[in-house]
Design an enzyme around this catalytic site. Sequence first.
Site, PDB file in Angstrom:
ATOM      1  N   CYS A 125       0.626  -1.102  -0.136  1.00 50.73           N
ATOM      2  CA  CYS A 125      -0.070   0.052  -0.004  1.00 50.73           C
ATOM      3  C   CYS A 125       0.862   1.357  -0.029  1.00 50.73           C
ATOM      4  CB  CYS A 125      -0.978   0.014   1.182  1.00 50.73           C
ATOM      5  SG  CYS A 125      -1.853  -1.340   1.467  1.00 50.73           S
TER       6      CYS A 125
ATOM      7  N   ARG B 185       4.853   0.748  -6.059  1.00 55.01           N
ATOM      8  CA  ARG B 185       4.821  -0.382  -5.114  1.00 55.01           C
ATOM      9  C   ARG B 185       3.999  -1.567  -5.036  1.00 55.01           C
ATOM     10  NH1 ARG B 185       6.773   2.684  -0.456  1.00 55.01           N
ATOM     11  NH2 ARG B 185       5.430   1.348   1.006  1.00 55.01           N
TER      12      ARG B 185
ATOM     13  N   TRP C 136      -3.038  -2.563  -1.502  1.00 58.41           N
ATOM     14  CA  TRP C 136      -2.563  -4.117  -1.842  1.00 58.41           C
ATOM     15  C   TRP C 136      -3.205  -5.026  -0.893  1.00 58.41           C
ATOM     16  CZ3 TRP C 136       0.214  -8.249   0.202  1.00 58.41           C
ATOM     17  CH2 TRP C 136       0.630  -9.055  -0.900  1.00 58.41           C
TER      18      TRP C 136
ATOM     19  N   ASN D  30      -1.540   1.413   5.851  1.00 65.50           N
ATOM     20  CA  ASN D  30      -0.443   0.754   5.411  1.00 65.50           C
ATOM     21  C   ASN D  30      -0.207  -0.354   6.566  1.00 65.50           C
ATOM     22  OD1 ASN D  30       1.514  -1.283   4.312  1.00 65.50           O
ATOM     23  ND2 ASN D  30       2.945   0.669   4.120  1.00 65.50           N
ATOM     24  N   GLY D  31      -0.328  -1.600   6.445  1.00 64.54           N
ATOM     25  CA  GLY D  31       0.024  -2.730   7.445  1.00 64.54           C
ATOM     26  C   GLY D  31      -1.174  -3.513   7.792  1.00 64.54           C
TER      27      GLY D  31
ATOM     28  N   GLU E 129      18.529 -16.502  -8.435  1.00 56.84           N
ATOM     29  CA  GLU E 129      18.006 -15.061  -8.931  1.00 56.84           C
ATOM     30  C   GLU E 129      17.461 -15.222 -10.282  1.00 56.84           C
ATOM     31  OE1 GLU E 129      17.374 -12.760  -7.356  1.00 56.84           O
ATOM     32  OE2 GLU E 129      17.415 -11.015  -8.725  1.00 56.84           O
TER      33      GLU E 129
ATOM     34  N   LYS F  71      13.765 -13.967 -10.955  1.00 56.55           N
ATOM     35  CA  LYS F  71      13.623 -12.943 -12.262  1.00 56.55           C
ATOM     36  C   LYS F  71      12.544 -13.520 -13.155  1.00 56.55           C
ATOM     37  CE  LYS F  71      14.523  -9.911 -10.691  1.00 56.55           C
ATOM     38  NZ  LYS F  71      15.023 -10.085  -9.414  1.00 56.55           N
TER      39      LYS F  71
ATOM     40  N   GLU G 266       8.729 -14.179 -11.428  1.00 51.36           N
ATOM     41  CA  GLU G 266       8.197 -12.943 -10.998  1.00 51.36           C
ATOM     42  C   GLU G 266       7.628 -12.229 -12.224  1.00 51.36           C
ATOM     43  OE1 GLU G 266      11.825 -10.373  -9.506  1.00 51.36           O
ATOM     44  OE2 GLU G 266      10.068 -10.277  -8.533  1.00 51.36           O
TER      45      GLU G 266
ATOM     46  N   HIS H  67      18.764 -36.712  -7.242  1.00 50.20           N
ATOM     47  CA  HIS H  67      18.243 -36.926  -5.909  1.00 50.20           C
ATOM     48  C   HIS H  67      16.721 -36.816  -6.081  1.00 50.20           C
ATOM     49  CE1 HIS H  67      22.056 -37.956  -3.979  1.00 50.20           C
ATOM     50  NE2 HIS H  67      22.535 -36.771  -4.816  1.00 50.20           N
TER      51      HIS H  67
ATOM     52  N   LYS I 287       6.599  -3.954  -4.499  1.00 45.98           N
ATOM     53  CA  LYS I 287       8.004  -3.436  -4.474  1.00 45.98           C
ATOM     54  C   LYS I 287       8.257  -3.595  -3.039  1.00 45.98           C
ATOM     55  CE  LYS I 287      11.824  -1.870  -5.975  1.00 45.98           C
ATOM     56  NZ  LYS I 287      12.473  -2.951  -6.737  1.00 45.98           N
TER      57      LYS I 287
HETATM   58  O1  M6R Z   1      13.422  -4.376  -0.230  1.00 45.36           O
HETATM   59  P1  M6R Z   1      14.100  -5.538  -0.055  1.00 45.36           P
HETATM   60  O2  M6R Z   1      15.365  -5.915  -0.595  1.00 45.36           O
HETATM   61  O3  M6R Z   1      14.021  -5.819   1.542  1.00 45.36           O
HETATM   62  O4  M6R Z   1      13.081  -6.642  -0.784  1.00 45.36           O
HETATM   63  C1  M6R Z   1      13.238  -8.026  -0.533  1.00 45.36           C
HETATM   64  C2  M6R Z   1      12.297  -8.847  -1.451  1.00 45.36           C
HETATM   65  O5  M6R Z   1      10.986  -8.300  -1.696  1.00 45.36           O
HETATM   66  C3  M6R Z   1      12.550  -8.426  -3.147  1.00 45.36           C
HETATM   67  O6  M6R Z   1      14.237  -8.623  -3.221  1.00 45.36           O
HETATM   68  C4  M6R Z   1      11.898  -9.029  -4.120  1.00 45.36           C
HETATM   69  O7  M6R Z   1      12.360 -10.298  -4.020  1.00 45.36           O
HETATM   70  C5  M6R Z   1      12.244  -8.770  -5.319  1.00 45.36           C
HETATM   71  N1  M6R Z   1      11.111  -8.061  -5.841  1.00 45.36           N
HETATM   72  C6  M6R Z   1      12.706  -9.749  -6.595  1.00 45.36           C
HETATM   73  O8  M6R Z   1      12.737  -9.097  -7.454  1.00 45.36           O
END
Ligand code: M6R
Length: 612
Positions: free
Chosen positions: A2, A27, A76, A102-103, A484, A488, A491, A507, A607
């Site tokens: 949010c 966000r 959100w 937000n929360g 990673e 990527k 997501e 395994h 975000k």
């Molecule tokens: O702001 P942060 O680095 O703490 O965020 C952690 C994760 O939410 C963030 O890295 C997320 O996995 C990315 N959107 C991936 O691309």
Amino acid sequence: MCGIVGYAGSAPAGPILLEGLQKLEYRGYDSAGIAVVSEDGVLQLKKTKGRLAALSELTDGGKCFSGCLGIGHTRWATHGEPNDVNSHPHLSEDGRVAVVHNGIIENYVEIKEFLQGEGVHFRSDTDTEVVAQLIEYYFRRSGDLLDAVFKVLHRIEGAYALGIICADDPDKFIAARKDAPLLLGYGEDCCFCASDATAILRHTRCVSYMDDGEVAVISRGGATVYDSMLRPVNKERHIIDWDVSSAEKGGYEHFMLKEIMEQPEAVRKTISPRIRDGRICFDGLSLTVDYIRSVQRICIVACGSSYHVGVVGKYNLEHLLHIPVEPCLASEFRYSDPVVGPNTLVIIISQSGETLDTMKALGKAKSLGAHTLAIVNVVGSSIARDADDVLYTWAGPEIAVATTKAYSTQLVLLDMLGVWLADMRGSISREEYGELMHALDRLPEQMQTVLDNTEDIKFLASRCFNHESVFFIGRNLDYALGMEGSLKLKEISYIHSEAYAGGELKHGTISLIVDGTLVIALGTYDPLFDKTMSNVVEVLSRGADVLALTTECNAEEMKKTVDKVLSVPDAHRILQPSLAVLPLQLFAYYVALQRGCDIDKPRNLAKSVTVE
Ligand code: M6R
């Protein structure tokens, strides 16, 4: 997650709030709304499910409101599906109080039952509505908005950034914070609150960061901030030093592509100021040489991609320091019994500096007596302020949900930290130190070379984009890199993908490899190249469609076995992942582009994850 923006000034609030919400879009959100109160105490509210374009249409670009004070919100969904009713702002029953949040209010059920027992009727399924209703409940009794808000804050449990307006008090709004980001912005003849600075940067660069438990009473003339005991607090003001254009697309189709392309420069900014006379220098850290020599173990605590940086860090820091290094998921760390004490250095990594699980894990590490050092991008964020020491990545604002330049700058900064610690502990040879300094110097230029040659990656993405399942395999640093690469891809393209340590295939996972299964084989970690080749042969013989990524020195060898080969320049083994991640980011980007995905705002993702 949010986004909140609040404004008190002399200009019509609606368009300013709408514009602020547009800046917070990145966000992640599923609905949005604005409430404005006019000077004569008329409270107007508009909210809707969907994108901000819908809210803009509903409000005539924000112009339908009359009044110069209001609050806006991008939601959100956590409690209650994304629909018009559950969108924020939420009103109290008499429509005189509006709240954005937000929360998560953890004890909302109990408060709702209490209020229902008092005859209050609820409209939404959200946890937030109890805040608006409870403020009205107390306000009716005292007639004092601030007093009512304080009573509510002492009664609710959980995490919140709140913006509150009241038709009976039309000259001010109230902001409150606990475990969710909120800052105040001071403009000319106006004052703001916002989840982050991007929302208000067009109007002011002068901000102060609210701390947990603080409440601000905000009017056009400024803000008065109180602590949780209602004592006034003097807030330090900071000037944001990046400009609006760094948070804009600058001719690129997507923020993600822009941020991928910014990486050589971002990494240069992370490295250069920290090298003097050929040596790494970290100014201003409180770590002493004696302490560094006494460290017996390192935990690297983070979420998502930042955690993946920690996995690379495990391999690199163990190589450099010869002590155990454990990457820990913050959401697990905070709820476990980690063996952490004064001789444990806990490195916290977070782009936003506001990830709730990471923040709580930091608190836990501190309570166990560890020294905490945070690697953070957003200056002044909660984690940056709470950790014992902070190193900023200086990547500039990262807008795309899928992180790229933050990952790269975190990675190089963690590597540099490892080399610096190794130097202090005497665990790195003079020769390797020299090689690494040379490699660091060349890194931005080598990254640029990879990014200047995207045609092969684009082509391979066009051949692979319709797969529905992908396996990334690799060993050691390539395994960490695969995590990673896989994240990527999944997501932003919504393709199911997993990363496996090459040696684990036999395994279990190899049972999933059938004719045509896409396997992305990572062979950039030179010491184990041959082992990875064996895994490549194993999956090929079961019909896998293999795309391999390796280094220039091993490319010819790889091509003897695999048709689709990408390569990156050779670098020092510690820095190789910084180059190898680039084709993986671009591959994910071009695959998602081919699939027509909303690359900068992938579904269900936010975000900055400010709830657990
Ligand atoms: O702001 P942060 O680095 O703490 O965020 C952690 C994760 O939410 C963030 O890295 C997320 O996995 C990315 N959107 C991936 O691309």
